[in-house]
Design an enzyme around this catalytic site. Structure first.
Site, PDB file in Angstrom:
ATOM      1  N   LYS A   1      -0.271 -10.022   5.778  1.00  0.00           N
ATOM      2  CA  LYS A   1       0.405  -9.032   6.619  1.00  0.00           C
ATOM      3  C   LYS A   1       1.247  -9.733   7.681  1.00  0.00           C
ATOM      4  CE  LYS A   1      -3.109  -5.337   6.453  1.00  0.00           C
ATOM      5  NZ  LYS A   1      -2.262  -4.310   5.847  1.00  0.00           N
TER       6      LYS A   1
ATOM      7  N   ARG B   1      -8.927  -0.171  -2.156  1.00  0.00           N
ATOM      8  CA  ARG B   1      -9.233   0.539  -3.403  1.00  0.00           C
ATOM      9  C   ARG B   1     -10.077  -0.345  -4.330  1.00  0.00           C
ATOM     10  NH1 ARG B   1      -2.927   1.318  -4.354  1.00  0.00           N
ATOM     11  NH2 ARG B   1      -3.045   1.085  -2.097  1.00  0.00           N
TER      12      ARG B   1
HETATM   13  N1  BES Z   1      -5.938  -1.342   5.577  1.00  0.00           N
HETATM   14  C1  BES Z   1      -4.650  -1.215   5.020  1.00  0.00           C
HETATM   15  C2  BES Z   1      -4.006   0.144   5.271  1.00  0.00           C
HETATM   16  C3  BES Z   1      -3.501   0.401   6.668  1.00  0.00           C
HETATM   17  C4  BES Z   1      -2.275  -0.106   7.078  1.00  0.00           C
HETATM   18  C5  BES Z   1      -4.214   1.195   7.529  1.00  0.00           C
HETATM   19  C6  BES Z   1      -1.814   0.158   8.349  1.00  0.00           C
HETATM   20  C7  BES Z   1      -3.735   1.470   8.798  1.00  0.00           C
HETATM   21  C8  BES Z   1      -2.539   0.953   9.211  1.00  0.00           C
HETATM   22  C9  BES Z   1      -4.715  -1.397   3.511  1.00  0.00           C
HETATM   23  O1  BES Z   1      -5.646  -2.323   3.069  1.00  0.00           O
HETATM   24  C10 BES Z   1      -3.384  -1.897   3.066  1.00  0.00           C
HETATM   25  O2  BES Z   1      -3.022  -2.966   3.459  1.00  0.00           O
HETATM   26  N2  BES Z   1      -2.677  -1.116   2.264  1.00  0.00           N
HETATM   27  C11 BES Z   1      -1.386  -1.467   1.819  1.00  0.00           C
HETATM   28  C12 BES Z   1      -1.269  -1.109   0.364  1.00  0.00           C
HETATM   29  C13 BES Z   1       0.003  -1.586  -0.281  1.00  0.00           C
HETATM   30  C14 BES Z   1       0.018  -3.083  -0.349  1.00  0.00           C
HETATM   31  C15 BES Z   1       0.099  -0.975  -1.657  1.00  0.00           C
HETATM   32  C16 BES Z   1      -0.348  -0.697   2.656  1.00  0.00           C
HETATM   33  O3  BES Z   1      -0.565   0.475   2.927  1.00  0.00           O
HETATM   34  O4  BES Z   1       0.636  -1.310   3.061  1.00  0.00           O
HETATM   35 MN    MN Z   2      -4.909  -4.271   3.047  1.00  0.00          MN
END
Ligand code: BES
Ligand code: MN
Ligand code: ZN
Length: 498
Positions: free
Chosen positions: A279, A353
């Site tokens: 990230k 997931r």
């Molecule tokens: N924990 C995150 C989702 C999230 C992001 C929650 C920002 C709250 C604020 C999750 O694990 C994630 O990173 N999801 C990705 C999925 C994508 C790579 C398909 C996302 O939402 O960017």
């Molecule tokens: Mn994530």
């Protein structure tokens, strides 16, 4: 949590430091205020006239040492227009007032808020809302601030006043329900707010174990047990972390032996750096909140035990960090899940997931009546709904309808997104059964599509709390900011009606 009691009695007789009286738009007092005005003469009328106290929602002014009144302060709290009141507005008033009282060094207060008319609400509903507001509004997470002076004159007691003694029994019942809901919510907030170096999978397991009780059996599997059980998808995400994963199972037996349980599954990602698909640095610290799904589950168990709910409930929490160690899983890897479904990993940051699919498959084996999962699953949900509603998806029609009603009633709201079959093809993989991302479009829905492959025909609701689980600016009933405890009020309300 401070002491809250329900009481009946006139405002002039209260010996608490402060008596809080609602003021409606147009400077109109309610029953107790009018009575007080009668016994105290012109002071109050003069005061209300002199100051620009219009009854605006949430604004307040204090009048000291009114002759004929036992208490030291009469606080007039603007509540707006009575027609516009709702239970949640009472909750917000309770929270705002409690925070203000605490700041001004008031020790004890009597709140005359339940005499306000709220459409469709019983006295019990109103007592519950005000009490929840007071407890939640006073919430702090300051254990790591070594220089914070303990507030020596902190608020100690609040009396929620009701008009008639005959109402006291109902009010007591409502108060104890509010207490359970608030303590579950506060527990969820406390867990959520702990930093990632403290709140590790092992620590989370210890917190769950500490809930054990005659009706609640908690089993925490360590890495060896997880390997033996075959939760291989959870293990894949854990590869990049130096810390062991945990798989937590809670069995609450408040119902009849053999009654199918409600299963609650919560994402327990104690820190989500994204893994190899790392990230961006900005706000990455907030990914310590990525275990708020599991915190909601644990908070619900706490509330449920305090309420002695007569039902069986199964809790399942997969927990790990998502980091970038040398052994980390990689984009392109193919992971075989506990259920046997193979997953092509296209983005290691779509890890929620992956850990949830093993937990869901395990829950299904326990033959639950229904499954509700809680997860900070997608950034897309934050974009779609912001902080005002949790995303709701799933296959359980009756379950979803009831959750919507509970969301409205508890003001821990949900909004449904569709799970049309056509979305499913977005997660088809060319080389495995499914892939873990479905592209930019409909990100919240394709994440739910992924989960749907693991729940078979059990009625299921998925709650994407990514936008609601924490709020750095704070909210009306979570003024300090941080974890909100989203999902606790919602599902405690749902379970207690079921
Ligand atoms: N924990 C995150 C989702 C999230 C992001 C929650 C920002 C709250 C604020 C999750 O694990 C994630 O990173 N999801 C990705 C999925 C994508 C790579 C398909 C996302 O939402 O960017
Ligand atoms: Mn994530
Ligand atoms: Zn995550």
């Amino acid at each position: 949590m401070i002491q809250i009691d329900v009481k009946a009695g006139n405002a002039d007789k209260q010996r608490e430091d402060a008596v809080v009286l609602p003021l409606l738009e147009g400077r109109k007092l309610t029953e107790s205020g009018n009575e007080l005005q009668e016994v105290t003469g012109d002071t109050i009328a003069d005061f209300l006239r002199k100051f620009d106290l219009l009854g605006d929602f949430g604004a307040s002014r204090t009048l000291y040492d009114v002759e004929g009144m036992h208490g030291h302060r009469a606080i007039f709290l603007g509540v707006g227009n009575e027609k516009d009141l709702s239970l949640h507005k009472l909750r917000v008033l309770g929270a705002k007032m409690a925070a203000k009282l605490e700041k001004s060094g008031v020790r004890g207060a009597a709140l005359y808020l339940t005499e306000l008319e709220v459409k469709g609400a019983s006295l019990a509903d109103k007592v519950q809302a005000v009490a929840e507001g007071v407890w939640l509004g006073l919430y702090k997470f300051d254990k790591y601030q070594t220089k914070t002076k303990a507030n020596k004159r902190a608020l100690r007691t609040v009396n929620i006043m009701v008009t008639s003694r005959r109402d006291l029994d109902d009010a007591e019942v409502a108060l104890s329900k509010a207490k359970a809901v608030a303590s579950g919510t506060i527990f969820a907030r406390d867990l959520g707010n702990e930093p990632g170096n403290v709140c590790t999978p092992e620590w989370l397991g210890d917190q769950a174990s500490a809930l054990s009780h005659k009706n609640l059996k908690v089993t925490v599997m360590d890495k060896a047990a997880i390997e033996a059980a075959g939760f291989t998808a959870l293990l894949a995400v854990n590869q990049g972390s130096a810390k062991e994963p945990r798989f937590i199972v809670l069995e609450y037996n408040g119902g009849k032996k053999g009654d199918a349980p409600v299963a609650l599954v919560g994402k327990g990602l104690t820190f989500d750096a994204g893994g190899i698909s790392i990230k961006p640095a900005g706000a990455m610290d907030e990914m310590k909140f990525d275990m708020c799904g599991s915190a909601a589950v644990l908070g619900i168990f706490k509330a449920m035990m305090e309420m002695d709910l007569p039902m069986n409930v199964l809790g399942v929490i997969p927990s790990t960090e998502n980091l970038l160690g040398a052994a980390a899983y990689k984009p392109g890897d193919i992971v075989t899940s506990y259920k046997g479904i193979t997953i092509e990993v296209l983005n290691t940051d779509a890890e929620g997931r992956i850990i949830l699919c093993d937990a869901l498959a395990y829950a299904v084996e326990k033959k639950p009546a229904e499954i509700i999962d809680f997860a900070t699953l997608t950034g897309a949900c934050v974009i779609a709904l912001g902080g005002q509603a949790t995303g709701l998806l799933g296959t359980g029609k009756k379950l979803k309808k009831a959750l919507k009603e509970s969301g409205t009633h508890s003001h821990d709201r949900v909004w449904e997104l569709p799970l049309f079959d056509e979305y499913q093809k977005q997660i088809d993989s060319k080389i495995a059964d499914i892939k873990n991302t479905g592209g930019r479009e409909a990100g919240t829905i394709t994440a739910a599509c992924f989960l749907s492959r693991f729940v078979e025909n059990v009625p299921w609701a998925h709650l994407d709390i990514a936008g609601t689980a924490w709020n750095m600016k704070g909210t009306d009933i979570s003024p300090v900011g941080g974890a909100t405890g989203a999902g606790v009020r919602l599902v405690v309300d749902y379970l207690s009606r079921r």
